[in-house]
Design a protein around this motif. Structure first.
Motif, PDB file in Angstrom:
ATOM      1  N   PRO A 166       0.831  -1.211   0.000  1.00  9.23           N
ATOM      2  CA  PRO A 166       0.000   0.000   0.000  1.00  9.23           C
ATOM      3  C   PRO A 166       0.863   1.257   0.000  1.00  9.23           C
ATOM      4  O   PRO A 166       1.767   1.415   0.822  1.00  9.23           O
ATOM      5  N   VAL A 167       0.576   2.144  -0.957  1.00  9.94           N
ATOM      6  CA  VAL A 167       1.316   3.398  -1.076  1.00  9.94           C
ATOM      7  C   VAL A 167       0.438   4.587  -0.709  1.00  9.94           C
ATOM      8  O   VAL A 167       0.915   5.568  -0.155  1.00  9.94           O
ATOM      9  N   ALA A 168      -0.840   4.498  -1.010  1.00  7.56           N
ATOM     10  CA  ALA A 168      -1.746   5.625  -0.758  1.00  7.56           C
ATOM     11  C   ALA A 168      -3.169   5.101  -0.609  1.00  7.56           C
ATOM     12  O   ALA A 168      -3.465   3.949  -0.933  1.00  7.56           O
ATOM     13  N   ASN A 225       1.790   0.228  -5.434  1.00  4.41           N
ATOM     14  CA  ASN A 225       2.773   1.046  -6.143  1.00  4.41           C
ATOM     15  C   ASN A 225       2.582   1.027  -7.651  1.00  4.41           C
ATOM     16  O   ASN A 225       3.215   1.806  -8.372  1.00  4.41           O
ATOM     17  N   GLN A 226       1.721   0.148  -8.175  1.00  2.35           N
ATOM     18  CA  GLN A 226       1.395   0.131  -9.599  1.00  2.35           C
ATOM     19  C   GLN A 226       0.144   0.937  -9.925  1.00  2.35           C
ATOM     20  O   GLN A 226      -0.289   0.977 -11.084  1.00  2.35           O
ATOM     21  N   TYR A 265      -5.287   3.036   7.842  1.00  2.00           N
ATOM     22  CA  TYR A 265      -4.198   3.582   7.021  1.00  2.00           C
ATOM     23  C   TYR A 265      -4.411   5.064   6.724  1.00  2.00           C
ATOM     24  O   TYR A 265      -4.112   5.547   5.643  1.00  2.00           O
ATOM     25  N   GLU A 266      -4.907   5.760   7.726  1.00  2.00           N
ATOM     26  CA  GLU A 266      -5.108   7.198   7.590  1.00  2.00           C
ATOM     27  C   GLU A 266      -3.797   7.947   7.409  1.00  2.00           C
ATOM     28  O   GLU A 266      -3.784   9.085   6.920  1.00  2.00           O
ATOM     29  N   HIS A 267      -2.685   7.349   7.792  1.00  2.00           N
ATOM     30  CA  HIS A 267      -1.393   8.018   7.676  1.00  2.00           C
ATOM     31  C   HIS A 267      -0.905   8.080   6.233  1.00  2.00           C
ATOM     32  O   HIS A 267       0.004   8.862   5.912  1.00  2.00           O
ATOM     33  N   LEU A 268      -1.497   7.288   5.340  1.00  2.00           N
ATOM     34  CA  LEU A 268      -1.087   7.309   3.942  1.00  2.00           C
ATOM     35  C   LEU A 268      -1.699   8.504   3.220  1.00  2.00           C
ATOM     36  O   LEU A 268      -2.792   8.962   3.594  1.00  2.00           O
ATOM     37  N   PRO A 269      -1.033   9.032   2.205  1.00  2.00           N
ATOM     38  CA  PRO A 269      -1.624  10.142   1.449  1.00  2.00           C
ATOM     39  C   PRO A 269      -2.926   9.711   0.776  1.00  2.00           C
ATOM     40  O   PRO A 269      -3.087   8.550   0.398  1.00  2.00           O
ATOM     41  N   ARG A 270      -3.819  10.656   0.623  1.00  2.00           N
ATOM     42  CA  ARG A 270      -5.126  10.378   0.032  1.00  2.00           C
ATOM     43  C   ARG A 270      -5.147  10.869  -1.414  1.00  2.00           C
ATOM     44  O   ARG A 270      -4.981  12.053  -1.669  1.00  2.00           O
ATOM     45  N   LEU A 271      -5.330   9.952  -2.349  1.00  2.00           N
ATOM     46  CA  LEU A 271      -5.424  10.273  -3.768  1.00  2.00           C
ATOM     47  C   LEU A 271      -6.858  10.056  -4.224  1.00  2.00           C
ATOM     48  O   LEU A 271      -7.546   9.145  -3.739  1.00  2.00           O
ATOM     49  N   LEU A 281      -3.771  14.413  -3.068  1.00  3.96           N
ATOM     50  CA  LEU A 281      -3.691  14.831  -4.466  1.00  3.96           C
ATOM     51  C   LEU A 281      -5.007  14.445  -5.127  1.00  3.96           C
ATOM     52  O   LEU A 281      -5.424  13.291  -5.068  1.00  3.96           O
ATOM     53  N   GLU A 282      -5.612  15.437  -5.765  1.00  2.00           N
ATOM     54  CA  GLU A 282      -6.915  15.195  -6.407  1.00  2.00           C
ATOM     55  C   GLU A 282      -6.846  15.614  -7.868  1.00  2.00           C
ATOM     56  O   GLU A 282      -6.347  16.684  -8.206  1.00  2.00           O
ATOM     57  N   MET A 283      -7.383  14.758  -8.722  1.00  2.00           N
ATOM     58  CA  MET A 283      -7.533  15.055 -10.141  1.00  2.00           C
ATOM     59  C   MET A 283      -9.007  15.313 -10.413  1.00  2.00           C
ATOM     60  O   MET A 283      -9.857  14.464 -10.130  1.00  2.00           O
ATOM     61  N   SER A 284      -9.329  16.492 -10.948  1.00  2.00           N
ATOM     62  CA  SER A 284     -10.728  16.825 -11.210  1.00  2.00           C
ATOM     63  C   SER A 284     -11.211  16.124 -12.476  1.00  2.00           C
ATOM     64  O   SER A 284     -10.429  15.526 -13.224  1.00  2.00           O
ATOM     65  N   SER A 285     -12.493  16.204 -12.725  1.00  2.00           N
ATOM     66  CA  SER A 285     -13.059  15.583 -13.932  1.00  2.00           C
ATOM     67  C   SER A 285     -12.518  16.224 -15.201  1.00  2.00           C
ATOM     68  O   SER A 285     -12.522  15.604 -16.264  1.00  2.00           O
ATOM     69  N   ARG A 286     -12.038  17.451 -15.117  1.00  2.00           N
ATOM     70  CA  ARG A 286     -11.453  18.141 -16.270  1.00  2.00           C
ATOM     71  C   ARG A 286      -9.951  17.930 -16.386  1.00  2.00           C
ATOM     72  O   ARG A 286      -9.334  18.409 -17.342  1.00  2.00           O
TER      73      ARG A 286
END
Length: 287
Positions: A147-149, A159-160, A172-178, A209-214
Motif C-alpha cells: 500500500p502506497v496511498a 505502487n502500480q 491507514y489514515e497516515h497514507l496520502p489520500r489520492l 492529491l486530487e484530479m478533477s473531472s477536467r
C-alpha cells in the motif's frame, strides 16, 4: 597332238585361302535368368507405416493400464501445505482457512488453479504461485500488496496504481489520500510519485492529491500548503514554483495558505489569517 592337260593342284599350294568374314559386333553367351529373378520383388515398406501407429497404440494402452494400476499407490492425500513469502498484513492462519476446501483432495487431483484463484481474491494478496512437491505436499508462494496511498475513502492503491479494498482501510489514515476519476487510478499514482520527488527538496510532503473531472490537479502538503495546478503542463508549473520559491516565497511560506500556478507567467498567492491588505499577491518568475 593336241591334248588337254589336266592339272591337279594340291590343296594349299599356290592358292590363297579364303578370308573368313569379320563379325561386326562382339557377342557372348549369356546365361538365361530364372523367372523368379525377372519378376518384380514385392514392396513391404507400407508395413512399417502401419506398424508405427499400432506400436504407439499398444504403448499408450500399456501406459494407461500401468497408470491405472499404480495410481492408487502413488496418489496420496495432501499431508502438508507450506506457505512462503513475507507476510505483513495477512496471517498464515487466514491463508490456511481460505484453502481448506482444496486440501481434502489427493496429490494428483488437487485443483491448483482453483486454489491460486481463491488466494488472489484475498484483498492483500497481489500474486500467488501454487505447485506440487512429491509425494504429498503443496507449496504456496505469496506476494502481498504494497500500500502506497489511499484511494478515496474505501480503497488503497499499490505502487502500480492498482486499487484494492481491504476491510481495515481506516487503519491507514497516515497514507496520502489520492482521488480522481475511476479510470485514472494509475495516472494519479504516477503524478503523485513525480510531484513528490519534485517537492521533496523544498521540504514538502504531499498529504493529498486530487484530479478533477477536467484533469486539473489540487494537492495539499503535510505542512498545510495547498497548490493548484492546471490540466496541462503540471510538471513545468512545479518547476516554475521551485524557482520562484527560492527567490520570493521561502521566507514567507508560513504565511501562505494557497498557491495557484494556473497562470502562464506567474502565480497567485492566498495568505493565511490574519490577512494583509490584499489576500492575493502576484509574482512573476525570474527571467
Amino acid at each position: 597332238m593336241n591334248g588337254a592337260m589336266l592339272r591337279h593342284s594340291q590343296p594349299g599350294i599356290g592358292r590363297v585361302p579364303a578370308r573368313k568374314p569379320v563379325p561386326r559386333g562382339a557377342s557372348r553367351l549369356v546365361a538365361k535368368e530364372p523367372l523368379s529373378a525377372r519378376l518384380p520383388k514385392p514392396n513391404f515398406s507400407f508395413v512399417r507405416y502401419l506398424m508405427w501407429p499400432l506400436l504407439l497404440a499398444v504403448l499408450g494402452f500399456g501406459t494407461y493400464q500401468g497408470a491405472q494400476y499404480a495410481l492408487p499407490y502413488l496418489d496420496r492425500p495432501i499431508a502438508k501445505i507450506n506457505v512462503e513469502g513475507d507476510l505483513s498484513y495477512i496471517s498464515q492462519q487466514a491463508v490456511q482457512q481460505r484453502i481448506a476446501p482444496f486440501v481434502s483432495s489427493s496429490f494428483f487431483t488437487i485443483d491448483l488453479a482453483g486454489m491460486r484463484q481463491e488466494l488472489e481474491q484475498m484483498p492483500w494478496i497481489a500474486h500467488a504461485e501454487v505447485r506440487r512437491v512429491w509425494p504429498d505436499q503443496v507449496v504456496i508462494h505469496l506476494e502481498e500488496q504494497l500500500p502506497v496511498a489511499r484511494w478515496g475513502d474505501e480503497a488503497l492503491l499499490n505502487n502500480q496504481g492498482q486499487a484494492f479494498a481491504p476491510h481495515e482501510v481506516s487503519h491507514y489514515e497516515h497514507l496520502p489520500r489520492l482521488s480522481g476519476p475511476q479510470f485514472a487510478q494509475q495516472k494519479v499514482m504516477q503524478q503523485y510519485q513525480l510531484l513528490s520527488q519534485m517537492l521533496r527538496p523544498l521540504g514538502f510532503t504531499i498529504a493529498s492529491l486530487e484530479m478533477s473531472s477536467r484533469g486539473a490537479w489540487t494537492l495539499s502538503t503535510a505542512q498545510g500548503l495547498e497548490i493548484v495546478l492546471g490540466r496541462d503542463h503540471a510538471v513545468e508549473q512545479i518547476r516554475r514554483l521551485v524557482t520562484i520559491y527560492e527567490k520570493a516565497l521561502k521566507d514567507q511560506i508560513s504565511k501562505i495558505a494557497r498557491i495557484d500556478m494556473r497562470y502562464p507567467n506567474g502565480l497567485a498567492v492566498a495568505w493565511r489569517d490574519p490577512l494583509p491588505q490584499t489576500d492575493v499577491a502576484q509574482a512573476t518568475p525570474a527571467q
